[in-house]
Structures are given as structure tokens and as C-alpha cells.
Design a protein around this motif. Structure first.
Motif, PDB file in Angstrom:
ATOM      1  N   VAL A  75      -3.951  13.053   3.375  1.00  0.00           N
ATOM      2  CA  VAL A  75      -2.912  12.142   3.832  1.00  0.00           C
ATOM      3  C   VAL A  75      -3.298  11.475   5.151  1.00  0.00           C
ATOM      4  CG1 VAL A  75      -1.574  13.850   5.135  1.00  0.00           C
ATOM      5  CG2 VAL A  75      -0.393  11.935   4.026  1.00  0.00           C
ATOM      6  N   THR A  76      -4.395  11.917   5.776  1.00  0.00           N
ATOM      7  CA  THR A  76      -4.951  11.241   6.955  1.00  0.00           C
ATOM      8  C   THR A  76      -6.465  11.232   6.833  1.00  0.00           C
ATOM      9  OG1 THR A  76      -5.318  13.174   8.386  1.00  0.00           O
ATOM     10  CG2 THR A  76      -3.086  12.231   8.377  1.00  0.00           C
ATOM     11  N   THR A  77      -7.099  10.327   7.546  1.00  0.00           N
ATOM     12  CA  THR A  77      -8.567  10.276   7.553  1.00  0.00           C
ATOM     13  C   THR A  77      -9.162  11.385   8.413  1.00  0.00           C
ATOM     14  OG1 THR A  77      -8.513   8.694   9.391  1.00  0.00           O
ATOM     15  CG2 THR A  77      -8.625   7.793   7.144  1.00  0.00           C
ATOM     16  N   ALA A  78      -8.302  12.149   9.105  1.00  0.00           N
ATOM     17  CA  ALA A  78      -8.774  13.281   9.906  1.00  0.00           C
ATOM     18  C   ALA A  78      -8.830  14.569   9.094  1.00  0.00           C
ATOM     19  CB  ALA A  78      -7.870  13.476  11.121  1.00  0.00           C
ATOM     20  N   GLY A  79      -8.553  14.500   7.787  1.00  0.00           N
ATOM     21  CA  GLY A  79      -8.716  15.669   6.937  1.00  0.00           C
ATOM     22  C   GLY A  79      -7.462  16.453   6.644  1.00  0.00           C
ATOM     23  N   HIS A  80      -6.269  15.927   6.970  1.00  0.00           N
ATOM     24  CA  HIS A  80      -5.033  16.625   6.656  1.00  0.00           C
ATOM     25  C   HIS A  80      -4.743  16.529   5.154  1.00  0.00           C
ATOM     26  CE1 HIS A  80      -4.540  15.764  10.988  1.00  0.00           C
ATOM     27  NE2 HIS A  80      -3.937  16.946  11.000  1.00  0.00           N
ATOM     28  N   ILE A  81      -4.360  17.654   4.568  1.00  0.00           N
ATOM     29  CA  ILE A  81      -4.110  17.747   3.124  1.00  0.00           C
ATOM     30  C   ILE A  81      -2.692  18.253   2.899  1.00  0.00           C
ATOM     31  CG2 ILE A  81      -4.798  18.870   0.960  1.00  0.00           C
ATOM     32  CD1 ILE A  81      -7.583  19.273   2.267  1.00  0.00           C
ATOM     33  N   LEU A  82      -1.919  17.501   2.137  1.00  0.00           N
ATOM     34  CA  LEU A  82      -0.582  17.949   1.738  1.00  0.00           C
ATOM     35  C   LEU A  82      -0.662  18.678   0.400  1.00  0.00           C
ATOM     36  CD1 LEU A  82       1.777  14.943   2.604  1.00  0.00           C
ATOM     37  CD2 LEU A  82       1.812  17.240   3.617  1.00  0.00           C
ATOM     38  N   THR A  83       0.115  19.741   0.273  1.00  0.00           N
ATOM     39  CA  THR A  83       0.224  20.455  -0.989  1.00  0.00           C
ATOM     40  C   THR A  83       1.573  21.160  -1.017  1.00  0.00           C
ATOM     41  OG1 THR A  83      -0.866  22.048  -2.464  1.00  0.00           O
ATOM     42  CG2 THR A  83      -0.889  22.557  -0.119  1.00  0.00           C
ATOM     43  N   ASN A  84       1.828  21.915  -2.085  1.00  0.00           N
ATOM     44  CA  ASN A  84       3.046  22.709  -2.177  1.00  0.00           C
ATOM     45  C   ASN A  84       2.853  24.066  -1.513  1.00  0.00           C
ATOM     46  OD1 ASN A  84       3.980  21.499  -5.426  1.00  0.00           O
ATOM     47  ND2 ASN A  84       4.923  21.019  -3.484  1.00  0.00           N
ATOM     48  N   LYS A  85       3.897  24.550  -0.897  1.00  0.00           N
ATOM     49  CA  LYS A  85       3.831  25.882  -0.282  1.00  0.00           C
ATOM     50  C   LYS A  85       3.599  26.964  -1.331  1.00  0.00           C
ATOM     51  CE  LYS A  85       7.622  27.248   1.722  1.00  0.00           C
ATOM     52  NZ  LYS A  85       8.666  27.385   2.748  1.00  0.00           N
ATOM     53  N   HIS A  86       4.199  26.788  -2.521  1.00  0.00           N
ATOM     54  CA  HIS A  86       4.070  27.844  -3.527  1.00  0.00           C
ATOM     55  C   HIS A  86       2.657  27.934  -4.103  1.00  0.00           C
ATOM     56  CE1 HIS A  86       4.979  24.598  -6.573  1.00  0.00           C
ATOM     57  NE2 HIS A  86       4.035  25.262  -7.213  1.00  0.00           N
ATOM     58  N   VAL A  87       1.810  26.936  -3.832  1.00  0.00           N
ATOM     59  CA  VAL A  87       0.411  27.032  -4.235  1.00  0.00           C
ATOM     60  C   VAL A  87      -0.325  28.059  -3.370  1.00  0.00           C
ATOM     61  CG1 VAL A  87      -1.775  25.762  -4.355  1.00  0.00           C
ATOM     62  CG2 VAL A  87       0.338  24.685  -5.126  1.00  0.00           C
ATOM     63  N   LEU A  88       0.126  28.218  -2.118  1.00  0.00           N
ATOM     64  CA  LEU A  88      -0.560  29.076  -1.157  1.00  0.00           C
ATOM     65  C   LEU A  88       0.153  30.392  -0.900  1.00  0.00           C
ATOM     66  CD1 LEU A  88      -1.234  26.353   1.576  1.00  0.00           C
ATOM     67  CD2 LEU A  88      -2.578  26.839  -0.479  1.00  0.00           C
ATOM     68  N   ARG A  89       1.472  30.381  -0.978  1.00  0.00           N
ATOM     69  CA  ARG A  89       2.281  31.531  -0.600  1.00  0.00           C
ATOM     70  C   ARG A  89       3.288  31.843  -1.700  1.00  0.00           C
ATOM     71  NH1 ARG A  89      -0.992  32.004   3.021  1.00  0.00           N
ATOM     72  NH2 ARG A  89      -0.600  32.076   5.269  1.00  0.00           N
ATOM     73  N   THR A  90       3.726  33.094  -1.750  1.00  0.00           N
ATOM     74  CA  THR A  90       4.818  33.439  -2.651  1.00  0.00           C
ATOM     75  C   THR A  90       6.133  32.973  -2.031  1.00  0.00           C
ATOM     76  OG1 THR A  90       4.915  35.629  -1.617  1.00  0.00           O
ATOM     77  CG2 THR A  90       3.665  35.423  -3.661  1.00  0.00           C
ATOM     78  N   THR A  91       7.003  32.427  -2.851  1.00  0.00           N
ATOM     79  CA  THR A  91       8.309  31.984  -2.379  1.00  0.00           C
ATOM     80  C   THR A  91       9.361  33.015  -2.763  1.00  0.00           C
ATOM     81  OG1 THR A  91       8.796  30.771  -4.416  1.00  0.00           O
ATOM     82  CG2 THR A  91       7.587  29.596  -2.680  1.00  0.00           C
ATOM     83  N   GLU A  92      10.536  32.917  -2.154  1.00  0.00           N
ATOM     84  CA  GLU A  92      11.620  33.848  -2.481  1.00  0.00           C
ATOM     85  C   GLU A  92      12.006  33.723  -3.947  1.00  0.00           C
ATOM     86  OE1 GLU A  92      14.915  33.424   0.104  1.00  0.00           O
ATOM     87  OE2 GLU A  92      13.790  33.893   1.937  1.00  0.00           O
TER      88      GLU A  92
END
Length: 371
Positions: A111-128
Motif C-alpha cells: 500500500v506504500t512504496t516503502a514496503g507497507h503491506i495490508l492484510t487481514n489480522k486473522h491471516v496472522l493471528r487467531t481471533t476471538e
């Protein structure tokens, strides 16, 4: 005069030992103090933790999982992605990545040319919600296991009763003095014994299959708790670029209110998707969901914007497992939202939903202030 073979072997072993110790020193230094790089000049390899501003050739990063940082005051090297960009959708696809965690695979996008990446939290962490659903499934499995155990216990008692009856029949046949009646008792006992043996063998097989299934459930539960524990601690994640190249990104932030996470790939100038203007897309406009469903990299599905439901963009573009975290873009390749889940309704086609991009930009505005 040549040294004896034993001396040559000792010299060889010493040289090999020094080489191994040298590599271990490089690794230990990298683990303790940060990344270590090497470059070649005039046929000689040089090792450093600070890359020169004007290296004579390619700099190699010897620290797994760490990106090559640019020299202080220097420009980041451009991250070249070998992927065709013949239209705006392929341009957007080139900026989309696959994200791998201990929970599985998902998608994300620069989402930026500086390397920021957007994704879903549930891809990385368990949700409630995920934890509650998993616990409910575990409870249902436990209840089924308990029911089967009760049924097996009842059957085991019936087998014991049948075994006692067989023993009584055998004793009655043994004590019978009348030859014809003794023969009849023995024939009846033999028939009952065969039936009992078949029953007992079948019971044993079912008992063993059930024990194996219980072990599988136990191991699956242990794996789940282990993986979720790792996921909740993980700070670095493998990302796969559109051309199949793998890199490592680190976690910058998790949204407390939304199913959103922000990663960052350091050391490169990256491609980036441009957000569509707020309110620009209208109901019925074509949209495209990009991601990596079922490990099918660079997959694109199309549909229209169906509407907005409870703050989510709704679309009939197919969103499959693995699409989570990927971009929903318009016909010009500008990002509208972050694909997040698919809601199935009875007798209707699944509806895809995405978190609006401006919600994500607002959630991480402090980290994206330099975009």
C-alpha cells in the motif's frame, strides 16, 4: 619431500574446522547483532554489517529473514517483480503478495512504496471468533467421543455377559451324562462360540479404530494449540511476490477494531496500489478480487459492487479461502478494500465482503504518515 598422508588429513580437518567455525561466527554475529552482508571485490569476499554506499557488485544478505537495508542516506533498491502488467488488473496483481503464517496462507498487498503491506489480522493471528468456533468444534468432538465410549463400555459389558454364558454352556455340556443331549449342548455351544468370536473380533477392530481416532483428535488439538501459540507470538512472516520470489516481512501493527494487520518489507522501494477515491465506486460497477486461494497464486475473480452492508463492501466476485487480505480493486486497478470473508446464505450464491481501504488507512495512519 611430501608430508605423510596422516599429516595431510590433519591439515585438511583443521582447514575444514576453521571454515565451519567461520560460518558459525558469521551466523552468531548475525543472530546477536543484526544482519551480516558480503560482497566480492577483485575475487575476494568481504563481510560487513554495514553495506558500502557504492558496492562493486551485488550485496548478499547472510542473515535469513532479514532484508538488505540501504546504506545510510542512500536510496532503497527497487524491488523488481518479474510479472506481466498488460492491463491495470495485472498491475494490481503484481503488487499483491501471498502471506504465510503458522495458521495457513492468505494474501496481502503493498500500500506504500516503502514496503507497507495490508492484510487481514486473522491471516496472522487467531481471533476471538475463530477461537470460539474452534472451541465449539472441540466440545462437539468431545461429546461424540464420550458417547462412543459409553456405547463401547455397554458393549464390553454385554461381551462379558456373553462370555460367562458360554462358560456356563461349556460346563453344562461337560456335566451332561446323556450322550445325545451332551452332543446337542456341544453343537449349540460351538455355534454360539463362533458367533461370539466374530462379535469379539469385530468389537476389537472398532475399538482399535476408535483409539486411533482419539489419538488423531488429541494430536490435532495439540497441533492447533501449538500453532496458535506460535502465531500469537510471531513477528516475521514469509511473503511470496507475484513472480514467486519469497521475502520476509515483519509485523508493524494490528488493528484493535478491525480485522486488519500491517506488515512491512524493509530495504526496498516496492510497487504500491493506489486507493480509489472515497465514494467514487457505485453500485453495479465492476470490481476484481485478487489473491491466492488454495495456493493458486495471482488468482483474479470478477463481479460487481453489490452494495455496502454494515460498513463492508459487498460483491458477488468470488472470494475463496486464501483470498483473505488481498485487494478488491476497480477496473483501473485502484484498491477499494481488503477482502476479508465470504458469507454463505441458504440457497444463494456466496457473497464476498471487503473492508473499505480508507478504513484501513485510517486505522494505520500513524505508521503510514510517510507514505
Amino acid at each position: 619431500m611430501r608430508p605423510p598422508a596422516s599429516s595431510l588429513h590433519r591439515l585438511y580437518r583443521k582447514a575444514l574446522l576453521l571454515l565451519v567455525l567461520g560460518w558459525l561466527l558469521v551466523w552468531w554475529t548475525a543472530a546477536a547483532a543484526g544482519p551480516v552482508y558480503r560482497y566480492q571485490k577483485d575475487g575476494v569476499w568481504y563481510y560487513t554489517d554495514t553495506p558500502p554506499a557504492d558496492p562493486p557488485g551485488e550485496i548478499q544478505n547472510l542473515t535469513p529473514g532479514l532484508s538488505v537495508a540501504p546504506p545510510e542516506g542512500g536510496q532503497r533498491p527497487v524491488l523488481v517483480i518479474d510479472y506481466p502488467t498488460r492491463n491495470p488488473i495485472e498491475t494490481a496483481t503484481a503488487a499483491t503478495v501471498a502471506v504465510q503464517s503458522t495458521l495457513g496462507a492468505g494474501s496481502g498487498f503493498f500500500v506504500t512504496t516503502a514496503g507497507h503491506i495490508l492484510t487481514n489480522k486473522h491471516v496472522l493471528r487467531t481471533t476471538e471468533a475463530q477461537t470460539s468456533q474452534t472451541q465449539a468444534r472441540f466440545q462437539a468432538v468431545d461429546e461424540r467421543i464420550a458417547a462412543v465410549e459409553r456405547a463401547l463400555d455397554d458393549e464390553r459389558q454385554r461381551l462379558q455377559t456373553a462370555r460367562q454364558r458360554l462358560a456356563a454352556m461349556a460346563e453344562a455340556a461337560r456335566q451332561e451324562r446323556h450322550p445325545q443331549r451332551r452332543q446337542a449342548y456341544q453343537q449349540d455351544y460351538a455355534a454360539q462360540q463362533r458367533s461370539f468370536d466374530n462379535w469379539q473380533a469385530d468389537f476389537k477392530q472398532r475399538e482399535e479404530r476408535f483409539a486411533a481416532e482419539k489419538r488423531r483428535v488429541r494430536d490435532s488439538r495439540q497441533d492447533y494449540h501449538y500453532n496458535t501459540s506460535l502465531a500469537d507470538l510471531a513477528q516475521r512472516f514469509t511473503i511470496t511476490l507475484a513472480d514467486g520470489t519469497t521475502r520476509y516481512a515483519h509485523l508493524l501493527s494490528l488493528s484493535a477494531r478491525h480485522d486488519l494487520a500491517l506488515l512491512k518489507l524493509d530495504g526496498f522501494q516496492t510497487p504500491a496500489l493506489q486507493p480509489a477515491a472515497a465514494g467514487r465506486v457505485a453500485q453495479g460497477d465492476p470490481v476484481y478480487a485478487i489473491g491466492n486461494p488454495a495456493r493458486l497464486q495471482n488468482s483474479v475473480t470478477s463481479g460487481v459492487l453489490s452494495g455496502v452492508q454494515q460498513g463492508f463492501l459487498q460483491t458477488n466476485a468470488q472470494i475463496y479461502p486464501g483470498n483473505s487480505g488481498g485487494p478488491l480493486v476497480d477496473a483501473e486497478g485502484r484498491v477499494l478494500g481488503i477482502n476479508t470473508f465470504k458469507s454463505l446464505t441458504h440457497k444463494f450464491e456466496g457473497l464476498g465482503f471487503a473492508i473499505p481501504i480508507h478504513t484501513a488507512l485510517e486505522a494505520f495512519k500513524d505508521h503510514l504518515a510517510t507514505r
